[in-house]
Structures are given as structure tokens and as C-alpha cells.
Scaffold this motif. Sequence first.
Motif, PDB file in Angstrom:
ATOM      1  N   THR A  52       0.829  -1.203   0.000  1.00 48.97           N
ATOM      2  CA  THR A  52       0.000   0.000   0.000  1.00 48.97           C
ATOM      3  C   THR A  52       0.864   1.255   0.000  1.00 48.97           C
ATOM      4  O   THR A  52       0.616   2.194  -0.762  1.00 48.97           O
ATOM      5  CB  THR A  52      -0.947   0.006   1.221  1.00 48.97           C
ATOM      6  N   GLU A  85      -6.603   1.638  -0.841  1.00 46.73           N
ATOM      7  CA  GLU A  85      -7.432   0.889   0.098  1.00 46.73           C
ATOM      8  C   GLU A  85      -8.508   0.071  -0.631  1.00 46.73           C
ATOM      9  O   GLU A  85      -8.774  -1.069  -0.267  1.00 46.73           O
ATOM     10  CB  GLU A  85      -8.081   1.837   1.121  1.00 46.73           C
ATOM     11  N   GLU A  89      -8.731  -3.963  -0.502  1.00 49.13           N
ATOM     12  CA  GLU A  89      -9.966  -4.602  -0.029  1.00 49.13           C
ATOM     13  C   GLU A  89     -10.430  -5.667  -1.015  1.00 49.13           C
ATOM     14  O   GLU A  89     -10.897  -6.731  -0.621  1.00 49.13           O
ATOM     15  CB  GLU A  89     -11.066  -3.559   0.162  1.00 49.13           C
TER      16      GLU A  89
END
Length: 92
Positions: A52, A85, A89
Amino acid sequence: FHGKPVSSGSIDIVNIGEKLGITKKDEIIRIQKLLERLKLPITDDYPIDKITNIMKRDKKSKSDGISFIFLKEIGKVEIIKMSSEEVMENRK
């Protein structure tokens, strides 16, 4: 060295594309077979938080998201802006 993360990352983004309905169903199988024939990895065990952070520093990253290049099918792509994000996910 750069080819290994690109290889496993390609598998990740195709999986995400299939989950989101962007990538043609079962296109991943063709890609996996090709990468395996080339002896390139199709999985990684790199920590998600580090992935990330790297994505946020990527040249395609802007304050409103990152431009991801999703495979629709071999030879056809679609560029979609998403947050790191959202991508993570859908990676699960």
C-alpha cells in the motif's frame, strides 16, 4: 529483479479485475500459465501495508487515487482510478 514483483502484481490486478467484473472471466488462467512457462512468480508474500505504501508513492498516484490499468481481456485494457485501500480490499 523488477520482473518478479510485476509478474505477481499482474496476477493480483487481474484477480481484482475479475472480482470487479472488469476482466473477462478465466482470463487469469491464461496469464498464470504464461508466467509459469516463463518461470515468473504468480504469488508474493510481501506485507500488504508495504504494498500500500509503495502504491501511494507510484508515479500514477495522485491525491484523488491511483490510476490502475485493468486487463479486460488479452490485448484490451481499461484505466480506472481507485484508492489503494479499495484495491487492497478487493485483493482479499
